[in-house]
Design a protein around this motif. Structure first.
Motif, PDB file in Angstrom:
ATOM      1  N   LEU A  79      68.526  38.462  30.367  1.00 28.16           N
ATOM      2  CA  LEU A  79      68.422  37.098  29.664  1.00 28.16           C
ATOM      3  C   LEU A  79      66.986  36.759  29.684  1.00 28.16           C
ATOM      4  O   LEU A  79      66.372  36.073  28.745  1.00 28.16           O
ATOM      5  N   GLY A  80      66.422  37.411  30.845  1.00 26.64           N
ATOM      6  CA  GLY A  80      65.032  36.936  30.997  1.00 26.64           C
ATOM      7  C   GLY A  80      64.051  37.581  30.090  1.00 26.64           C
ATOM      8  O   GLY A  80      62.881  37.332  29.768  1.00 26.64           O
ATOM      9  N   ARG A 132      72.859  34.161  22.245  1.00 24.15           N
ATOM     10  CA  ARG A 132      72.160  34.373  23.546  1.00 24.15           C
ATOM     11  C   ARG A 132      71.432  33.203  24.046  1.00 24.15           C
ATOM     12  O   ARG A 132      71.423  32.999  25.307  1.00 24.15           O
ATOM     13  N   PRO A 133      70.630  32.449  23.262  1.00 23.83           N
ATOM     14  CA  PRO A 133      69.822  31.428  23.576  1.00 23.83           C
ATOM     15  C   PRO A 133      70.912  30.316  24.222  1.00 23.83           C
ATOM     16  O   PRO A 133      70.594  29.624  25.051  1.00 23.83           O
ATOM     17  N   ASP A 181      65.607  38.706  26.934  1.00 30.38           N
ATOM     18  CA  ASP A 181      65.846  38.620  25.531  1.00 30.38           C
ATOM     19  C   ASP A 181      66.529  37.349  25.460  1.00 30.38           C
ATOM     20  O   ASP A 181      67.219  37.133  24.204  1.00 30.38           O
ATOM     21  N   GLY A 182      66.553  36.444  26.063  1.00 29.83           N
ATOM     22  CA  GLY A 182      67.583  35.079  26.393  1.00 29.83           C
ATOM     23  C   GLY A 182      67.144  34.146  25.149  1.00 29.83           C
ATOM     24  O   GLY A 182      67.892  33.367  24.782  1.00 29.83           O
ATOM     25  N   TYR A 189      71.936  31.142  27.463  1.00 31.03           N
ATOM     26  CA  TYR A 189      70.983  31.185  28.419  1.00 31.03           C
ATOM     27  C   TYR A 189      70.747  29.606  28.837  1.00 31.03           C
ATOM     28  O   TYR A 189      70.628  29.248  30.160  1.00 31.03           O
ATOM     29  N   ARG A 208      61.000  29.604  29.473  1.00 31.09           N
ATOM     30  CA  ARG A 208      60.964  30.651  28.600  1.00 31.09           C
ATOM     31  C   ARG A 208      60.763  30.504  27.134  1.00 31.09           C
ATOM     32  O   ARG A 208      60.542  31.404  26.449  1.00 31.09           O
TER      33      ARG A 208
END
Lengths: 274, 286, 265
Positions: free
Chosen positions: A106-107, C144-145, A109-110, C148, C159
């Protein structure tokens, strides 16, 4: 005074210019000014509550600033730059269904939208960064089931996964015993050389960092002084920073910073340099 | 007084029971509510109302007093939430949610049995949304007893309870057993929820628990001041709500009155909004 | 139980189950149980309002649920339990007052609160399906986000993840789920469905993708079994949803304790 990067020839990566930050009406940082070059190892030193985390969050673009600017890799005040961040602690749930490898990925493509499958490149990068932090054996473990120290290493791997040019670590040494402190610092120094990443590490003790550190950013009373350890940790410099008299003593080969006049009952060691 | 209350208000025995019961319940809810807000247990407080609801429905099924149903269910449910969430504090909201969901399911079942086995109607309305106008005067003595026991218990454990709310470690070091404290407080909470469920319905009793307390905490400085403020705000909300509901019968031609509970909730909201505005204004000046 | 008149129930139940399982996983991961409890109550008030005005209940459900979600999102970081509790109770009181004003009779109220197998018409199934497809696309997009930010909002924000927008999107997904689920399983049981099966899945699965699939599967099992039981017994579906959701959670918890006990002899 000493706030330009030491090593000439290297490109500038971070420029904090005349920064001022207020939290809840109280000025926490004021007139903060320094630069960091590519690949430098910088210790951000100060007591608890001196504003270290606030300064790190300002560099990350997570903190609203009252004045001044922060430029990271040529971009001003934006989140999501080529920066990896290791917070002091993340409270993962015990049974969160996420393995170490998933979290490190995730670092990379998070923040990406969509469900596209991860490419080979991502998996290889995850393996590589886990191996370089000596975490290969934990890849398939659930992240919430790890010990605090293991979780911190995983957070480091996660921060490095996107190949950042700057790595910010908030008090990574705070809860480690002395052998682990030296081990962690040596590991970080190895990683920064291998990855070519600049490291800014906040700590309330300067001693263990002396062997690897290029420069110190010393923070007190909302202001900073920077330079090499020898330049900064001196009575004149620190007294000016604190706004009153401060002594730097050599005791049995250790350097002790004492706030207040000698014999003052309120005097107490501020920073211990081994 | 005619500008405020419609004819027959004071001479009506139903109204008199409602006013007395409402005041008793409001005092208990306000005092317990201050501790709930300080401990950050609004969700647990609300979950108990859903559990109490199942008890109320069960009581109306077997023909028992609703207060007894609310009380028993609250105690059982509170104990199980405390037991399920005690080992892993971070899981507490999930455990609470699961207990709450099961209780809502049971309520559905009991109410279904009530409506299919008897010809009685309106049990959903009275259990969930309550109507203090339908409470029989015979419940008043028992309510007063429960109220007094609850308040005395809370008063007795207030110091260790507050200490363990502010710092569990410090409390443990001083010999306070956090699990015993947690359980005692959940029982106090269950009793208070049962009482307010009687007046404004199980599902809405959260308003009376959390509303006056949070309004008072915004305005008052100390805990004692906040508790007194919460009592005043709570009693005012209930009494005013009863008046408004009674009056609303005369507001429209169809004579459909606004339920008491909706009126009480409305007054509570006005109080919370007012206290928020007041504390903003004061902070802006200071 | 597979007669033609039950077709809508099975279809609607299936749609509701899949969405609430998937969205529910994030409710559990983000510790948003209280918000996920409050939003269906907003939907309840919406359905009550629609009854009063005489428009389609689905419209009232969607408008009020999304409105509640955006309200919760607007509170942002200052969001706290007390405000959520008061908002939740306000919506319920509003719903009760609207139902009283509309003179709705008791079975209609019970259906909104505790669910009704036959609560969905053929026309509405089409609308439900469209909403489910929409929610599915959005969830796939932000998966995904969202994951995260659920693990650590601070790290994700550092990020460059748009955490405020992610939070608002998530709450709107919860709202759409509530609008779908309230007519079928009821305002008070929607929450059980969004927390129980996903909490079980979280304990059993090790990877995010599998947890998502397992949450949807367990939720589907819960709803299908509840529809069948309700049909066979004639009891309200809400009871079975609440009971089966709690049952799945208890079994998963026992299984995970047993597994941990074995791992550490």
């Amino acid at each position: 005074m000493g706030c330009e990067p030491l090593t000439g020839g290297r490109r500038e990566l971070v420029h904090v210019h005349d920064l001022e930050v207020s939290l809840g009406g109280r000025t926490v940082l004021t007139g903060v000014d320094f630069r960091i070059a590519e690949g430098e190892f910088v210790g951000l030193i100060g007591t608890n509550g001196s504003g270290k985390t606030t300064l790190l969050r300002s560099i990350l673009g997570l903190q609203a600033t009252a004045a001044g600017e922060v430029v990271v890799a040529g971009r001003e005040g934006r989140r999501g730059g080529p920066v990896g961040y290791v917070p002091q602690r993340v409270a993962f749930d015990h049974d969160v269904p996420v393995r170490v490898a998933d979290f490190v990925a995730l670092g990379v493509d998070g923040t990406r939208l969509g469900l596209a499958r991860r490419g080979r490149g991502v998996h290889e990068r995850v393996e590589e960064v886990l191996a370089s932090l000596e975490l290969g054996g934990l890849a398939a473990r659930r992240i919430g089931a790890l010990s605090g120290g293991e979780q911190q290493r995983v957070l480091m791997a996660h921060a490095l996964a996107s190949r950042p040019r700057l790595l910010l670590l908030d008090e990574p040494l705070a809860n480690l015993d002395l052998p682990r402190v030296h081990e962690t610092i040596a590991l970080l120094d190895r990683v920064r050389r291998a990855e070519g990443v600049a490291v800014v590490l906040s700590a309330h003790e300067i001693g263990p960092l002396v062997p690897v550190m290029d420069r110190v950013v010393y923070i007190a009373q909302g202001r900073v002084a920077c330079g090499t350890t020898a330049e900064v940790v001196r009575p004149e410099v620190l007294s000016a920073l604190y706004g009153h008299h401060v002594d730097v003593l050599n005791v049995h080969g250790r350097v002790v910073v004492v706030e207040g006049e000698p014999g003052d009952p309120g005097a107490h060691p501020e920073v211990v340099v081994r | 007084m005619h500008w405020l209350v419609e004819p027959g208000f004071w001479s009506n025995p139903v109204v008199r029971t409602a006013l007395v019961l409402g005041a008793v319940v409001a005092v208990v809810s306000a005092v317990v509510g201050v501790v709930v807000v300080v401990r950050g247990q609004s969700f647990a407080g609300h979950a108990l109302t859903d559990v109490a609801m199942a008890g109320g429905a069960g009581a109306s099924l077997v023909g028992a007093s609703p207060l007894v149903g609310f009380l028993l269910a609250g105690i059982v449910g509170g104990g199980s939430i405390e037991a399920a969430g005690a080992e892993r504090v971070r899981d507490r909201d999930v455990a609470t949610g699961v207990v709450l969901g099961a209780a809502a399911g049971l309520t559905a079942l009991f109410l279904y049995f009530v409506s299919s086995s008897t010809s009685a109607t309106g049990s959903t309305q009275s259990v969930l949304f309550g109507s203090v106008f339908t409470v029989s005067p015979s419940v008043v003595p028992l309510s007063v007893v429960v109220a007094v026991v609850t308040l005395v218990t809370l008063l007795g454990v207030r110091r260790p309870l507050l200490l363990s709310s502010l710092s569990p470690e410090l409390a443990a070091a001083r010999g306070v057993r956090p699990r015993v404290m947690g359980l005692t407080f959940v029982l106090v909470l269950a009793a208070s929820v049962a009482l307010s469920a009687l007046v404004i319905g199980a599902i809405l009793s959260t308003a009376l628990l959390v509303g006056p307390a949070s309004a008072a905490l915004r305005v008052a400085r100390g805990l004692v001041g906040a508790t007194l403020g919460a009592i005043v705000a709570g009693v005012a909300a209930v009494e005013l709500g009863i008046v408004l509901s009674y009056d609303s019968f005369y507001w429209n031609a169809a004579h459909r009155s606004v339920p008491v509970s909706a009126c009480v909730v409305a007054v509570v909201l006005v109080e919370v909004a007012g206290s928020t505005a007041w504390s903003r204004w004061r902070r802006g000046r200071g | 139980m597979f007669e033609p008149f039950m077709a809508n129930a099975w279809l609607a139940g299936t749609l509701v189950a899949v969405v609430s399982g998937a969205v529910g996983l994030f409710v559990v991961l983000r510790h948003s149980a209280f918000a996920a409890h409050a939003i269906p109550n907003g939907a309840f008030a919406g359905a009550a309002g629609a009854t009063l005005v005489g428009t389609s209940p689905l419209l009232g459900l969607v408008v009020f649920a999304v409105g509640s979600a955006l309200g919760v999102a607007a509170l942002g970081r200052r969001r706290n339990d007390v405000v959520t509790a008061l908002a939740l109770v306000t919506m319920l009181a509003l719903g009760a007052a609207l139902l009283a004003a509309s003179g709705a009779y008791e079975p209609a109220i019970d259906a909104l609160l505790f669910g009704e197998v036959l609560g969905v018409s053929r026309g509405e199934v089409v609308a439900l399906a469209l909403l489910v497809v929409g929610a599915g696309v959005v969830l796939a997009l932000v998966f995904r986000p969202l994951l995260y930010a659920s693990l650590s909002e601070e790290v994700a924000a550092a990020r460059g993840a748009a955490v405020r927008a992610i939070d608002a999107t998530f709450l709107v997904l919860v709202a759409v789920t509530a609008a779908l689920a309230v007519p079928v399983v009821g305002a008070l049981l929607t929450f059980a469905l969004t927390v129980g099966p996903p909490a079980a899945a979280r304990m059993l699965a090790r990877r995010p993708g599998r947890a998502l699939a397992l949450a949807a599967a367990l939720s589907l099992a819960c709803v299908w079994a509840a529809i069948a039981s309700a049909y066979l017994s004639g009891w309200p579906i809400g009871f079975f949803v609440g009971a089966y959701a709690a049952g799945e959670y208890v079994v998963a918890r026992a299984a995970s304790s047993w597994r941990e006990g074995r791992a550490r002899p």
